[in-house]
Scaffold this motif. Structure first.
Motif, PDB file in Angstrom:
ATOM      1  N   THR A 114       0.981  -1.104  -0.048  1.00 35.87           N
ATOM      2  CA  THR A 114      -0.140   0.119  -0.116  1.00 35.87           C
ATOM      3  C   THR A 114       0.937   1.152   0.045  1.00 35.87           C
ATOM      4  O   THR A 114       0.364   2.362  -0.040  1.00 35.87           O
ATOM      5  CB  THR A 114      -0.914  -0.071   1.335  1.00 35.87           C
ATOM      6  OG1 THR A 114      -0.111  -0.168   2.527  1.00 35.87           O
ATOM      7  CG2 THR A 114      -2.183  -1.258   1.254  1.00 35.87           C
ATOM      8  N   ALA A 115       2.120   0.979   0.165  1.00 35.40           N
ATOM      9  CA  ALA A 115       2.899   2.192   0.387  1.00 35.40           C
ATOM     10  C   ALA A 115       2.888   3.002  -1.197  1.00 35.40           C
ATOM     11  O   ALA A 115       2.919   2.373  -1.997  1.00 35.40           O
ATOM     12  CB  ALA A 115       4.450   2.013   0.616  1.00 35.40           C
ATOM     13  N   ALA A 116       3.055   4.409  -0.850  1.00 31.33           N
ATOM     14  CA  ALA A 116       3.140   5.101  -2.003  1.00 31.33           C
ATOM     15  C   ALA A 116       4.333   5.128  -2.755  1.00 31.33           C
ATOM     16  O   ALA A 116       5.426   5.227  -1.956  1.00 31.33           O
ATOM     17  CB  ALA A 116       2.581   6.605  -1.878  1.00 31.33           C
ATOM     18  N   PRO A 117       4.428   4.926  -4.003  1.00 35.84           N
ATOM     19  CA  PRO A 117       5.665   5.131  -4.795  1.00 35.84           C
ATOM     20  C   PRO A 117       6.389   6.575  -4.461  1.00 35.84           C
ATOM     21  O   PRO A 117       5.566   7.466  -4.748  1.00 35.84           O
ATOM     22  CB  PRO A 117       5.535   4.837  -6.075  1.00 35.84           C
ATOM     23  CG  PRO A 117       4.158   5.081  -6.441  1.00 35.84           C
ATOM     24  CD  PRO A 117       3.325   4.768  -5.084  1.00 35.84           C
ATOM     25  N   MET A 118       7.561   6.632  -4.168  1.00 39.04           N
ATOM     26  CA  MET A 118       8.251   7.930  -3.957  1.00 39.04           C
ATOM     27  C   MET A 118       8.650   8.487  -5.230  1.00 39.04           C
ATOM     28  O   MET A 118       9.643   8.037  -5.635  1.00 39.04           O
ATOM     29  CB  MET A 118       9.145   7.803  -2.837  1.00 39.04           C
ATOM     30  CG  MET A 118       9.502   9.281  -2.162  1.00 39.04           C
ATOM     31  SD  MET A 118       8.117   9.908  -1.366  1.00 39.04           S
ATOM     32  CE  MET A 118       8.884  11.310  -0.339  1.00 39.04           C
ATOM     33  N   THR A 119       8.280   9.334  -5.892  1.00 42.82           N
ATOM     34  CA  THR A 119       8.657   9.928  -7.269  1.00 42.82           C
ATOM     35  C   THR A 119       8.952  11.333  -6.898  1.00 42.82           C
ATOM     36  O   THR A 119       8.377  12.043  -6.010  1.00 42.82           O
ATOM     37  CB  THR A 119       7.569   9.717  -8.470  1.00 42.82           C
ATOM     38  OG1 THR A 119       6.348  10.410  -8.036  1.00 42.82           O
ATOM     39  CG2 THR A 119       7.276   8.205  -8.640  1.00 42.82           C
ATOM     40  N   PRO A 120       9.621  11.957  -7.779  1.00 46.77           N
ATOM     41  CA  PRO A 120      10.089  13.357  -7.716  1.00 46.77           C
ATOM     42  C   PRO A 120       8.574  14.232  -7.741  1.00 46.77           C
ATOM     43  O   PRO A 120       8.209  15.393  -7.086  1.00 46.77           O
ATOM     44  CB  PRO A 120      10.899  13.757  -8.892  1.00 46.77           C
ATOM     45  CG  PRO A 120      11.436  12.543  -9.210  1.00 46.77           C
ATOM     46  CD  PRO A 120      10.469  11.330  -8.865  1.00 46.77           C
ATOM     47  N   MET A 121       7.773  13.653  -8.651  1.00 47.70           N
ATOM     48  CA  MET A 121       6.275  14.326  -8.745  1.00 47.70           C
ATOM     49  C   MET A 121       5.550  14.376  -7.549  1.00 47.70           C
ATOM     50  O   MET A 121       4.866  15.321  -7.332  1.00 47.70           O
ATOM     51  CB  MET A 121       5.648  13.814 -10.260  1.00 47.70           C
ATOM     52  CG  MET A 121       4.278  14.606 -10.277  1.00 47.70           C
ATOM     53  SD  MET A 121       4.649  16.298 -10.831  1.00 47.70           S
ATOM     54  CE  MET A 121       5.249  16.231 -12.590  1.00 47.70           C
ATOM     55  N   SER A 122       5.648  13.236  -6.888  1.00 52.60           N
ATOM     56  CA  SER A 122       4.894  13.175  -5.725  1.00 52.60           C
ATOM     57  C   SER A 122       5.370  14.155  -4.582  1.00 52.60           C
ATOM     58  O   SER A 122       4.622  14.420  -3.496  1.00 52.60           O
ATOM     59  CB  SER A 122       5.011  11.741  -4.945  1.00 52.60           C
ATOM     60  OG  SER A 122       6.326  11.683  -4.529  1.00 52.60           O
ATOM     61  N   ILE A 123       6.376  14.722  -4.696  1.00 51.59           N
ATOM     62  CA  ILE A 123       7.051  15.828  -3.678  1.00 51.59           C
ATOM     63  C   ILE A 123       6.546  17.141  -4.472  1.00 51.59           C
ATOM     64  O   ILE A 123       6.133  18.074  -3.878  1.00 51.59           O
ATOM     65  CB  ILE A 123       8.487  15.828  -3.565  1.00 51.59           C
ATOM     66  CG1 ILE A 123       8.660  14.263  -2.928  1.00 51.59           C
ATOM     67  CG2 ILE A 123       8.992  16.893  -2.655  1.00 51.59           C
ATOM     68  CD1 ILE A 123      10.001  13.913  -2.657  1.00 51.59           C
ATOM     69  N   VAL A 124       6.859  17.395  -5.546  1.00 52.34           N
ATOM     70  CA  VAL A 124       6.819  18.735  -6.419  1.00 52.34           C
ATOM     71  C   VAL A 124       5.537  19.000  -6.655  1.00 52.34           C
ATOM     72  O   VAL A 124       5.178  20.202  -6.654  1.00 52.34           O
ATOM     73  CB  VAL A 124       7.679  18.517  -7.824  1.00 52.34           C
ATOM     74  CG1 VAL A 124       7.282  19.882  -8.783  1.00 52.34           C
ATOM     75  CG2 VAL A 124       9.085  18.137  -7.587  1.00 52.34           C
ATOM     76  N   ALA A 125       4.512  18.171  -7.055  1.00 49.35           N
ATOM     77  CA  ALA A 125       3.285  18.458  -7.282  1.00 49.35           C
ATOM     78  C   ALA A 125       2.464  19.166  -5.983  1.00 49.35           C
ATOM     79  O   ALA A 125       1.850  20.230  -5.914  1.00 49.35           O
ATOM     80  CB  ALA A 125       2.466  17.443  -7.820  1.00 49.35           C
ATOM     81  N   PRO A 126       2.810  18.426  -4.863  1.00 51.06           N
ATOM     82  CA  PRO A 126       1.983  19.118  -3.560  1.00 51.06           C
ATOM     83  C   PRO A 126       2.341  20.265  -3.245  1.00 51.06           C
ATOM     84  O   PRO A 126       1.985  21.205  -2.750  1.00 51.06           O
ATOM     85  CB  PRO A 126       2.232  17.771  -2.715  1.00 51.06           C
ATOM     86  CG  PRO A 126       2.294  16.665  -3.263  1.00 51.06           C
ATOM     87  CD  PRO A 126       3.139  17.264  -4.562  1.00 51.06           C
TER      88      PRO A 126
END
Lengths: 60, 140
Positions: free
Chosen positions: B15-27
């Protein structure tokens, strides 16, 4: 600038903006987003009208 | 016992979310500029609608002489007001930098304005969470 809205027009604007955000963020498909946005708007405005009548009755 | 802990670990991994650059940049971008978290992920209509709604609500709040909350350690309602205001990100920073949003107690609509500003920030928090869900693939 000083904008003076009536209570009702402020509530309508509030309902429009909140419904747009709720619709987009709480549903997955475009169709569901529109439907949920309209539902939220109806509930906001309906809630305002019902609350207004309740306060009118309580005041009497 | 050991098996159950292995199963739990597997479940968490699944269930862990994949850590991508977009998952940090977008929020982060979505917080700073309302709607930009969606725009950067090519959700142009959604992003534009979110931006228009949140920015309009915030600006209407200011136009109604709403009050901007500052960081404080006093009254709990003031702290909650500050948390709500901060949700608007760049709009809050811009407002504080220009010393806008001082609030005019003389106007009855100023209280509506204060609430508009707080709710604009809170709605942006929801938009940020949505941008994150899109970034990790939980939502299309």
């Amino acid at each position: 600038m000083n904008l003076e809205l009536s209570h009702f027009s402020a509530a309508i604007l509030f309902a429009v903006f909140a419904s747009v955000v709720f619709g987009i963020t709480q549903r997955n498909t475009s169709r569901d987003m529109i439907r949920y946005g309209l539902y939220c708007f109806a509930m906001f405005v309906g809630g305002v009208i019902v609350a207004g009548w309740v306060m009118w009755i309580l005041r009497r | 016992m050991a098996n159950s802990s292995v199963e739990k670990t597997k479940k968490i991994d699944a269930t862990a979310a994949p850590m991508t650059p977009m998952s940090i940049v977008a929020p982060a971008l979505g917080w700073l500029i309302p709607g930009a978290g969606h725009l950067i992920q090519k959700r142009f209509i959604r992003g534009a609608l979110l931006m228009a709604s949140i920015v309009a609500m915030f600006l209407l709040g200011l136009a109604m002489q709403g009050r901007i909350y500052k960081p404080n350690g006093g009254d709990i309602l003031d702290i909650l007001g500050f948390v709500g205001d901060v949700g608007a990100g760049g709009l809050y920073i811009l407002t504080r930098a220009n010393d806008w949003g001082q609030g005019a107690i003389a106007h009855a609509t100023a209280d509506y304005g204060t609430k508009f500003i707080i709710v604009a920030g809170l709605l942006n928090f929801i938009a940020v969470a949505d941008a994150y869900h899109i970034a990790i693939g939980k939502k299309q």
